[in-house]
Design a protein around this motif. Structure first.
Motif, PDB file in Angstrom:
ATOM      1  N   TYR A 314      -1.150   0.635  -6.764  1.00 12.60           N
ATOM      2  CA  TYR A 314      -0.737   1.766  -5.930  1.00 12.60           C
ATOM      3  C   TYR A 314       0.758   1.663  -5.667  1.00 12.60           C
ATOM      4  CZ  TYR A 314      -0.846  -1.400  -1.847  1.00 12.60           C
ATOM      5  OH  TYR A 314      -0.621  -2.430  -0.959  1.00 12.60           O
ATOM      6  N   GLN A 317       1.920   4.679   0.288  1.00  9.45           N
ATOM      7  CA  GLN A 317       0.831   5.011   1.189  1.00  9.45           C
ATOM      8  C   GLN A 317       0.498   6.501   1.129  1.00  9.45           C
ATOM      9  OE1 GLN A 317      -0.571   2.487   2.733  1.00  9.45           O
ATOM     10  NE2 GLN A 317       0.948   1.007   2.071  1.00  9.45           N
ATOM     11  N   ASN A 319      -1.747   9.846   0.958  1.00  9.15           N
ATOM     12  CA  ASN A 319      -3.030  10.216   1.553  1.00  9.15           C
ATOM     13  C   ASN A 319      -3.435  11.586   1.018  1.00  9.15           C
ATOM     14  OD1 ASN A 319      -5.316  10.195   3.090  1.00  9.15           O
ATOM     15  ND2 ASN A 319      -4.301  10.825   4.991  1.00  9.15           N
ATOM     16  N   ARG A 321      -4.797   8.439  -1.206  1.00 12.00           N
ATOM     17  CA  ARG A 321      -4.078   7.468  -2.023  1.00 12.00           C
ATOM     18  C   ARG A 321      -4.439   7.637  -3.503  1.00 12.00           C
ATOM     19  NH1 ARG A 321      -5.164   3.665   0.798  1.00 12.00           N
ATOM     20  NH2 ARG A 321      -3.242   3.602   1.970  1.00 12.00           N
TER      21      ARG A 321
END
Length: 836
Positions: A314, A317, A319, A321
């Protein structure tokens, strides 16, 4: 207010009034405490929109108010010491309104088809051992369908057919060629297998009271029933209760309607969210770094790929994710990805130039296989510091010949040893997690090579002679070779003795080197163990084995364990290449047995490294306790290959228990070793809860063996709602062999580790306990003598598979887990949930 809602609300209030009236009429004749499960049974009548939790939690609190029926005889003095229960008030778990940011959520959303599949389907259909290979963590798995073949076959004489989702076939037709059949029907959706299985559960729900019917088989190696569409009617007639979810409550009416409507529409794939500009930039930068043209850049790219190929990457952060993986491709950055899929990451890609690409993964993450790895700019700068900035030369790229590619000490000999060690060490939990949480969903034979609970520390890279290490490893590359299948058949086992002899030569050379360093006065001190450089929690780990699964967390969790390891670079690298890069889930029995036998060597090496920190007079005594009743020659061989009698440490011990003394010192010395995140003393637990949990942890004996491997406990009070994990640590006289594990058991030494929050990907049971009843809950566990006692415990406090509120507590567990660890969060697997 909507007329329909008004009518339903009025009808519900009328039902409540009627039930209340009946209760009041019969109150004088009925003892509300006559049946400790009476209030929970009443939850069957609860409205599906939110009152089940209120009734279930009320029942838990009620149990704290009712006089306690003696499950097991306890002394009168103990009875008097029980904490008085609080006044009974319902805890509105699912109905409460979140008023503060710090208030944990109490449920998950199941409003869309994807959300329903995530929280009702992939709890069993996720890992490689998903029934009928129907893996539903991604739409591609639903489109692939099911198969009657099994992945886990311990008697397989030849390597099996590869069926890895996203790898071994990239179209529906290719999966059909591999023997998979559709569970959907595009022409008549109601005839699709998935649709019919869901409807079967609606037509024949589980009985809501009593035990789950004995017609269910929940054993992992049960004969799988994988009906095709033309076989479904016979399946349903023979097994009417075997609708989906299997052996669990069905979907509620709204969920069933939503999922059925989606299936009737042809099960369309949801649209993927777009990537942020920052994520796109980082992806491009990483692909540039991984695919440089110089020999050095190509070798670094290969090293990173072979150690990160299982990672859930990843960038930031986001959203929701976005998750990625690193793959090999025929094509370079900027071109459509052309996947190269091989059995192992170091197998020959059969191209002149291999490229390493970042592929977005459209799947829901499972706790069992989710291994998050951050790939932000800071990580990129760190990788450059390790592998780009140092001054070294790569004269030629290593070949993909098995003898070279399977041996990282040969293939990556040109890369600086210190950089390789730092790369693995500073993310040691991830490195070990690849072995613990990789694709091996059933690993009893693989995992009985480790104890149920042990701590891991690491050799300090700041106290090592880098040049000496590099020279020694260069000399020993042939002896550091690992078992690699040559034929993919049972015949590979005949090569085992050559691997064993190579390992023996390496251990003798290592012992000689240690002797030379000791002669120069280089004894071990506390500084010889890495402290995390004052900021890295990966400096210590705790590993738990849960029979055929395992978990690894940072820090030293629980009471001082029986054993401990110290890992250095050669050991860490070999663990990865033996059990991760080189392990084949589809491999023949010979391959899996060789891997298990060789891991014996690696475990003993880690244990020996720890024993070197012990006083020489007590070293063998500790070793002999770890290997009680081990086969003849085990002890002799260990002494022969290692420097067991030498004075190796300058550490001064002040007690007659140096093992515990050292481990407790290091728990205070190593950064993050106290593992505050899991310490229930530091959470919101009341004194009565802390006292009960301490009592359970300090009570060692056979009664602990009656508990499941992993239990999640929801302790509910008037103003508290906390989760704890109880881990059963099964004791053994030794773990020196792959078979007949039960004969080496030491049940009188079984013990528990209890943490706040969650550890373990496969919960075996949920318990719900009133805070006022927690002392009795602990006393009941400690007093258990046999299976009947545990059955009574589970009836009083447990959540059966067929409990009407089963999904409510499951959703609550998932919501809390995601709130506690949003990056590490993955769906728990319920395939090992107990039958009763």
């Amino acid at each position: 207010m909507n007329a329909k809602v008004f009518f339903r609300t009025g009808l519900f209030l009328f039902a409540v009034l009627l039930i209340t009236t009946l209760v009041n009429v019969t109150f004088d004749d009925t003892d509300p405490c006559a049946n400790p499960n009476a209030d929970i049974t009443a939850a069957i009548l609860a409205d599906a929109d939110g009152d089940q939790d209120a009734l279930a939690n009320r029942a838990i609190l009620m149990r704290g108010k009712c006089p306690q029926e003696e499950l097991i005889e306890v002394e009168e003095e103990e009875e008097e010491e029980q904490v008085q229960p609080p006044s009974m008030q319902p805890v509105l778990a699912s109905a409460q309104v979140i008023t503060e940011v710090t208030t944990p959520p109490v449920t998950v959303s199941t409003n869309t088809a994807k959300e329903i599949i995530d929280h009702r389907c992939i709890v069993c259909h996720g890992c490689y051992d998903a029934p009928c290979q129907l893996k539903l963590e991604a739409h591609a798995g639903l489109a692939r369908g099911a198969s009657k073949d099994v992945v886990y076959d311990g008697g397989r004489l030849r390597a099996g057919n590869l069926t890895r989702l996203f790898d071994d076939a990239l179209s529906e037709q290719r999966w059909r060629d591999k023997g998979f059949y559709s569970v959907l029907d595009k022409e008549q959706p109601e005839r699709g297998v998935m649709y019919q299985l869901l409807q079967l559960k609606q037509d024949h729900p589980l009985p809501a009271q009593g035990s789950v019917p004995e017609t269910f088989d929940f054993s992992l190696y049960r004969d799988q029933q994988c009906p095709k569409q033309e076989e479904f009617d016979a399946y349903a007639k023979k097994n009417p209760l075997w609708g989906m979810p299997y052996g669990l409550p069905g979907l509620n009416k709204d969920q069933h309607a939503t999922l059925s409507h989606w299936l009737k529409q042809g099960a369309p794939q949801p649209d993927a969210s777009g990537l942020s500009s920052n994520s796109q930039t980082l992806l491009q930068r990483w692909e540039t770094l991984l695919n440089g043209n110089s020999l050095r850049e190509q070798l670094v790219g290969r090293y990173l790929y072979e150690h990160l190929f299982l990672a859930s990457l990843y960038f930031e952060q986001d959203n929701p994710r976005s998750w990625f993986r690193i793959v090999r491709s025929h094509t370079g950055p900027g071109k459509p990805l052309a996947l190269i899929a091989t059995r192992r990451p170091f197998d020959d890609p059969e191209v002149d130039r291999v490229y390493y690409r970042i592929q977005r993964m459209p799947d829901t993450k499972l706790a069992k296989t989710h291994m998050p790895y951050r790939m932000d700019q800071q990580r990129m700068d760190w990788v450059r510091d390790l592998f780009v900035k140092p001054d070294y030369e790569v004269k030629q790229l290593p070949s993909y010949a098995p003898a070279v590619a399977s041996n990282p000490f040969k293939s990556f000999q040109a890369l600086p040893v210190d950089s390789r060690y730092r790369f693995l060490l500073e993310e040691s939990r991830f490195t070990i997690m690849n072995f613990i949480k990789g694709p091996v969903c059933r690993g009893q034979i693989a995992l009985n090579v480790i104890d149920d609970h042990f701590w891991v520390m690491f050799a300090n890279p700041n106290h090592q002679d880098v040049d000496l290490d590099a020279q020694f490893l260069a000399q020993e590359t042939d002896n550091l070779r690992l078992p690699t299948p040559a034929t993919g058949t049972i015949m590979d086992i005949v090569r085992w003795r050559s691997y064993a002899r190579s390992n023996a030569r390496y251990q003798q050379a290592r012992s000689k080197l240690i002797g030379e360093l000791l002669a120069e006065g280089q004894n071990l001190t506390l500084d010889s163990l890495w402290d995390g450089d004052g900021n890295n929690r990966n400096a210590s780990l705790t590993i738990f084995r849960h029979f055929d699964t395992a978990s690894v967390v940072t820090g030293m969790v629980g009471n001082v364990p029986k054993t401990a390891w110290v890992i250095d670079y050669p050991l860490l690298e070999r663990i990865h290449y033996l059990l991760v890069a080189g392990f084949d889930v589809y491999g023949a029995a010979a391959h899996q047995l060789e891997s298990r036998l060789y891991m014996d060597f690696l475990r003993m090496e880690g244990e020996f490294n720890f024993l070197m920190f012990m006083p020489e007079q007590q070293r063998m005594e500790i070793h002999d306790h770890w290997y009680r009743d081990a086969r003849k020659g085990y002890r002799t061989n260990f002494i022969k290959l290692n420097t067991m009698a030498a004075e190796t440490t300058d550490i001064n011990y002040s007690t007659d228990d140096p093992k515990s003394e050292l481990l407790e010192k290091m728990r205070q010395r190593i950064y993050g070793a106290t593992a505050d995140r899991f310490d229930y003393h530091r959470g919101a637990a009341s004194p009565s809860v802390v006292a009960a949990l301490e009592s359970l942890e300090n009570s060692i004996g056979r009664h602990n063996g009656l508990l499941p491997n992993v239990s999640f406990i929801n302790v509910i009070g008037d103003s508290s709602d906390e989760f704890y994990t109880v881990l059963r640590n099964t004791a053994h006289l030794n773990i020196a062999g792959p078979f007949q594990e039960e004969k080496r058991r030491a049940p009188d030494e079984d013990n528990l580790t209890i943490v706040r929050g969650f550890i373990g990907a496969y919960p075996n049971y949920f318990f719900q306990v009133n805070e006022g009843d927690i002392a009795r809950f602990a006393a009941d566990i400690e007093a258990m003598k046999g299976a009947e006692d545990y059955l009574r415990l589970s009836e009083r406090y447990g959540v059966r598979r067929n409990a009407p509120w089963f999904w409510r507590i499951t959703d609550k567990v998932h919501a809390r887990s995601q709130w506690l660890t949003p990056i590490e969060y993955g769906i728990f697997d319920l395939s090992r949930y107990q039958a009763y």
